[in-house]
Design a protein around this motif. Structure first.
Motif, PDB file in Angstrom:
ATOM      1  N   ASP A  89       0.828  -1.201   0.000  1.00 11.18           N
ATOM      2  CA  ASP A  89       0.000   0.000   0.000  1.00 11.18           C
ATOM      3  C   ASP A  89       0.865   1.254   0.000  1.00 11.18           C
ATOM      4  O   ASP A  89       0.566   2.235  -0.676  1.00 11.18           O
ATOM      5  N   ALA A  93       1.235   4.041  -3.036  1.00 17.13           N
ATOM      6  CA  ALA A  93       0.858   5.419  -2.725  1.00 17.13           C
ATOM      7  C   ALA A  93       1.970   6.402  -3.076  1.00 17.13           C
ATOM      8  O   ALA A  93       1.717   7.582  -3.275  1.00 17.13           O
ATOM      9  N   ASN A 244      -1.254   6.190   3.252  1.00 15.68           N
ATOM     10  CA  ASN A 244      -2.224   7.279   3.358  1.00 15.68           C
ATOM     11  C   ASN A 244      -3.008   7.158   4.661  1.00 15.68           C
ATOM     12  O   ASN A 244      -3.264   8.157   5.338  1.00 15.68           O
ATOM     13  N   GLU A 245      -3.385   5.952   4.995  1.00 14.21           N
ATOM     14  CA  GLU A 245      -4.232   5.739   6.162  1.00 14.21           C
ATOM     15  C   GLU A 245      -3.521   6.166   7.445  1.00 14.21           C
ATOM     16  O   GLU A 245      -4.070   6.905   8.266  1.00 14.21           O
ATOM     17  N   ALA A 248      -3.170  10.004   7.553  1.00 14.63           N
ATOM     18  CA  ALA A 248      -4.403  10.704   7.898  1.00 14.63           C
ATOM     19  C   ALA A 248      -4.669  10.589   9.397  1.00 14.63           C
ATOM     20  O   ALA A 248      -5.039  11.574  10.063  1.00 14.63           O
TER      21      ALA A 248
END
Lengths: 372, 372
Positions: A89, A93, A244-245, A248
């Motif tokens: 992931d 990204a 990204n997760e 954030a």
């Protein structure tokens, strides 16, 4: 592109009933077989005009060395290995990966080298086994290493395997491995700190990325030192994932309490910075009016984003191109070195602005901005 | 991960004074040399328990087939070729590339296959020469093809070269090449059209991407047909580049005239959609209040963007994984097929909203929105 042909309009025919051989190429070019071999195995020591004549002869005859036969003779595979250890992931990204591959290919492709790519998870035993297997099976001539790590075992491993390597980045131990990296990081981090301090920021946070990466520690150290010279302390999150997760979530935690909220955040890469901006906007904060953001790498999307991203630029593609040429030189290829990549520098765009409390009679309580 | 050892705690020693051979492996596993060969060349026909016993024997002895010797015997290189033809800026900008590579590696890596990557410019002769060279030099066992093109010559080329290929996408001529692609595109494009029409949009634009890609034509055709069923005409830009720069420029042109401006734009991929949103915001337009935007592909950043991107989802990583397994099966590897990737579908998030004129007593002249 046209193919040169002889006077009769046809390429010269190889000997009847057989495929062309290295002997045919040598005869047509008027050189020895070993000269042909040197050219096609990147061993150097052949003048440029002779090299061109040999390559032209091979092209005319439709001859090329069999990769397998060359490798058996201990010659080149014309393949560079790149083993990426990263969470899929995070890799998907981060545009840095694509920039690196594009830069390497830019130099390898025209010289008929290929890039052999492996993406694996963070399992040291699996990684070592993969390098060992690629070496044992003679799959590659050399490796490009990325993501320099604290305590990096790869330089010693490659030495043991007898395969050249070149690191894109700063090595864990100086001199452990050939490397190419951007210069000017010290000055760029200082410029980022000065820029924010001049804009009135006093509470500056840093989402540093994984703690086991060499550059992460270097950047943080230099940022802390620069802020210390202004009498300020960095609010550093020292071990964050690159997804990204995770970005954030870390951003939300930083901004959650209006009474204890940084006015500026520096992110370890641009993708994280864009995710951070979106997260702040989603919390009702305006960038840059309420929160200044600085990224790292100067990747394409940041230049087109609104607001355009202030970032610590490094030219990932130029660095990769320089690295590819340096590695080809290590392999004996007659390539010109590229000039050093441009130094890292602070590129000020639109995502940084005066700190909120500096912009006239705004209320000190910024809670109203956390709506909706 | 631990290595199994024999009762004495040591791996069995190979014959003294020599490296282990295929004969040693066959003896330890109690099989013939040809059975060992079949297992390591992916030829199938060996039962799973026997395969495991042979692999365990090879591991214990530290034996693996020399890639070069195998290739000379006409056996496998355990390498899959991927030749990407794209402008480097477009490639670096598009997360689809990274998703595809990650998906392929997910399946190839654990089976000790490598991905050999080449990135070249749009020069048909150079491309053909590269495939021919990789075939002649026996660099790869098979190719993955991407970016299906109108008039695609690659299937015929691979047939001529006698190398298997598998296309990720829809082939130009049905049946010309094995392929894996998402289903449900027809329904997804219809759903996108219906969604916008229900929200009151009547002037819908489409930034389609390069006209020579098969999927571009298919998507546009289906979108046009769906809008026609509502009595609407698509404002299609039928041949646009995929770079951020070209996307921003095309978006500016579409939105420049407030009296003749679409209220919704559909982009050929998510990276373009994010660039388009930023461009509209820069012109003083709000997304989705003044302009609705739909992307294509459902790549990670769109899920974290503000506003979160409405997009026609296709699971690029799942499609690549399915493609890799299908190709391994073509090569005789004993892999289970994956279920078909999920169908394409419209994922409604935050970047689409009622068309401006539908939202109460707004002025018909929207010129005030183009400030600053």
């Amino acid at each position: 592109m046209t193919t040169k042909r002889d006077d009769a309009g046809r390429p010269p025919a190889p000997r009847r009933g057989s495929r062309p051989t290295i002997r045919d190429v040598a005869a047509l070019a008027g050189v020895s077989k070993s000269a042909v071999s040197r050219v096609f195995n990147g061993q150097g020591g052949i003048s440029e005009p002779t090299r061109e004549r040999i390559q032209e002869a091979a092209r005319k005859l439709g001859w090329s060395p069999s990769a397998s036969a060359s490798a058996l003779r201990g010659e080149r595979t014309r393949t560079i290995g790149l083993v990426i250890v990263q969470d899929p992931d995070a890799l998907a990204a981060d545009q840095f990966f694509a920039e690196t591959v594009v830069g390497l290919e830019h130099e390898l492709g025209p010289r008929e080298y290929g890039l052999r790519l492996h993406v694996i998870g963070p399992d040291p035993e699996q990684e070592t086994a993969l390098y060992e297997r690629l070496a044992r099976e003679r799959r590659v001539d050399a490796f490009i290493l990325t993501d320099s790590r604290v305590g990096d075992a790869r330089p010693d491993l490659l030495r043991r395997l007898g395969i050249p390597g070149l690191l894109i980045g700063r090595p864990w131990r100086e001199g452990a491995v050939e490397c190419v990296h951007s210069t000017g990081l010290e000055q760029a981090m200082a410029a980022a700190a000065d820029h924010l301090v001049e804009l009135g920021h006093r509470d500056i946070a840093y989402l540093a990325g994984p703690a086991d990466r060499v550059h992460i520690g270097l950047r943080r150290h230099r940022l802390e030192r620069s802020l210390a010279s202004h009498g300020l302390t960095l609010r550093a999150l020292v071990d964050t994932e690159l997804t990204n997760e995770a970005t954030a979530e870390a951003t939300r935690r930083l901004l959650d309490d209006p009474s204890d909220r940084p006015t500026a955040i520096i992110y370890a890469n641009d993708t994280m910075a864009l995710t951070g901006i979106a997260t702040a906007q989603r919390m009702g904060l305006r960038v840059p009016e309420d929160l200044s953001v600085i990224g790292h790498d100067d990747l394409p999307l940041g230049r087109w984003f609104h607001p355009r991203l202030t970032t610590i630029s490094q030219d990932a593609r130029a660095i990769s191109r320089t690295a590819a040429r340096r590695l080809l030189t290590l392999l004996g290829e007659p390539v010109e070195p590229l000039p050093d990549p441009p130094p890292a520098e602070l590129t000020i765009r639109e995502s940084t602005a005066p700190a909120p409390q500096q912009r006239g009679p705004a209320p000190h309580d910024t809670a109203h901005r956390t709506a909706p």
